[in-house]
Design an enzyme around this catalytic site. Sequence first.
Site, PDB file in Angstrom:
ATOM      1  N   GLU A   1      45.425  18.786 -16.564  1.00 29.51           N
ATOM      2  CA  GLU A   1      44.998  19.970 -15.818  1.00 29.51           C
ATOM      3  C   GLU A   1      43.477  20.024 -15.792  1.00 29.51           C
ATOM      4  OE1 GLU A   1      48.911  22.732 -16.785  1.00 29.51           O
ATOM      5  OE2 GLU A   1      46.945  23.407 -17.475  1.00 29.51           O
ATOM      6  N   PRO A   2      42.899  20.815 -14.892  1.00 25.27           N
ATOM      7  CA  PRO A   2      41.437  20.851 -14.776  1.00 25.27           C
ATOM      8  C   PRO A   2      40.728  21.189 -16.084  1.00 25.27           C
ATOM      9  CG  PRO A   2      42.418  21.930 -12.870  1.00 25.27           C
ATOM     10  CD  PRO A   2      43.537  21.619 -13.814  1.00 25.27           C
TER      11      PRO A   2
ATOM     12  N   GLY B   1      42.607  18.035 -20.072  1.00 29.61           N
ATOM     13  CA  GLY B   1      43.005  16.649 -19.875  1.00 29.61           C
ATOM     14  C   GLY B   1      43.613  16.061 -21.133  1.00 29.61           C
TER      15      GLY B   1
ATOM     16  N   TRP C   1      43.875  15.088 -11.509  1.00 23.69           N
ATOM     17  CA  TRP C   1      43.803  13.636 -11.688  1.00 23.69           C
ATOM     18  C   TRP C   1      45.175  12.995 -11.543  1.00 23.69           C
ATOM     19  CZ3 TRP C   1      38.951  13.122 -11.143  1.00 23.69           C
ATOM     20  CH2 TRP C   1      38.062  14.012 -11.760  1.00 23.69           C
ATOM     21  N   ILE C   2      45.939  13.448 -10.563  1.00 22.45           N
ATOM     22  CA  ILE C   2      47.303  12.962 -10.407  1.00 22.45           C
ATOM     23  C   ILE C   2      47.343  11.757  -9.468  1.00 22.45           C
ATOM     24  CG2 ILE C   2      49.665  13.569  -9.806  1.00 22.45           C
ATOM     25  CD1 ILE C   2      48.416  15.076 -12.249  1.00 22.45           C
TER      26      ILE C   2
ATOM     27  N   ARG D   1      28.246 -23.190  -8.426  1.00 20.98           N
ATOM     28  CA  ARG D   1      26.841 -22.794  -8.287  1.00 20.98           C
ATOM     29  C   ARG D   1      25.934 -23.778  -9.038  1.00 20.98           C
ATOM     30  NH1 ARG D   1      22.871 -20.041  -5.496  1.00 20.98           N
ATOM     31  NH2 ARG D   1      21.503 -18.861  -6.887  1.00 20.98           N
TER      32      ARG D   1
ATOM     33  N   GLY E   1      22.586 -11.968  -9.077  1.00 17.68           N
ATOM     34  CA  GLY E   1      22.422 -11.040  -7.965  1.00 17.68           C
ATOM     35  C   GLY E   1      23.648 -10.985  -7.067  1.00 17.68           C
TER      36      GLY E   1
ATOM     37  N   GLU F   1      45.637   7.647 -19.226  1.00 19.32           N
ATOM     38  CA  GLU F   1      46.695   7.570 -20.244  1.00 19.32           C
ATOM     39  C   GLU F   1      46.153   7.882 -21.640  1.00 19.32           C
ATOM     40  OE1 GLU F   1      49.611   7.277 -19.157  1.00 19.32           O
ATOM     41  OE2 GLU F   1      49.691   5.919 -17.462  1.00 19.32           O
TER      42      GLU F   1
ATOM     43  N   THR G   1      42.142   9.036 -23.190  1.00 14.31           N
ATOM     44  CA  THR G   1      40.862   8.348 -23.325  1.00 14.31           C
ATOM     45  C   THR G   1      40.855   7.479 -24.578  1.00 14.31           C
ATOM     46  OG1 THR G   1      39.836  10.081 -24.670  1.00 14.31           O
ATOM     47  CG2 THR G   1      39.704  10.336 -22.262  1.00 14.31           C
TER      48      THR G   1
END
Length: 379
Positions: A128-129, A132, A157-158, A268, A340, A363, A365
């Site tokens: 939820e907002p 989390g 975040w669904i 390279r 680069g 899932e 942090t």
Amino acid sequence: MTVDRILPSDEAHELLDLVTELADRELAPRAADFESRAEFPREVLRTLGRSGLLGLPYPQEYGGAEQPYEVYLQALEILASRWLAVAEAVSVHTLSCYPTAAYGTEQQRKLLPEMIGGELLGAYCLSEPQGGSDAASLTTRAVRDGEHYAVTGTKAWITHATSADFYNVFCRTGGPGAGGVSCLLAPAGTAGIEPQLPERTMGLRSSPVAQIVFDSARVPADRLIGEEGAGFRIAMAALDSGRLGIAACAVGLAQGALDYALAYAREREQFGRRIIDFQGLGFLLADMATQVAAARALTLAAARLRDAGRPYRVEAAKAKLFATDMAMRVTTDAVQVLGGAGYVADHPVERFFREAKVLQIVEGTNQIQRMVIARSFTH
């Protein structure tokens, strides 16, 4: 770079050969285009479902392949090495089928063939907002009203928010804390379920996430998974398996980055030599390969515990923590190998680098994983 895999059966070898063939044909050629347009590849998921790849760990009676988790995770790794967003979608969908498969009634399980077959795509609505990591404090509420629950609140975040056909909605039916949380299996077309505009994310743009607002959405009471108050236990059990899925995604992403960096370094030339022949770069690539192999071994060791029916929660946390931190390091080093060229979108390592970051967050942090591991020392 060929990965030497030890698998439990000839069937598993054939399965992973099929996964590799599909990933090379259906995923690798499309990834950059879908990412650039931020378009969700729903038809690709249907193709995987019809090929039996969305139900690998689930029982055959529901249309699954009944494969060990050890095999499922290696299939997920192969998908992630070609297109992380698709592998993450498979992992999230597998997670979304778990509550119904493990805790659902006989009637609810009749939905599993379509879910596992990919005709019905799932989403997992826990965060939820304002909550989390602290899932036990969620505030989305479901009030019993006759033969329905009226659900009100906001999820955040669904994954698959705007594409899913069903939602696992973790909501409060009782008092505060984990014991007041329940799980509802809500059809996406339910009136009052309102997905919001997708977030503008750093990576995984072809797998958009969004908030979902529940405005007195009426979900049939027979869609309650388990009993009232069992939701938090269901959510945590699902996440233990889901964390292994994310670990496998991280291994696959890192393997893809390593493969691309190796191919570039072999072609390279600088100062009249291939850059892979310079010791400094060779050592960097050697460290990358070792990190990928170590993360793979840790992830599969946890999966084998799960397959054996033994406790694996702490080992899943270790695998998720190590593999996703590893993916961040390896994709960073892949950019460095290209110099680069690695910093521009002409080469996919730039995208791999951006995608790796989210795996340290979803899932649970990696700080949460450290808490799970640390707490195990006191028991």
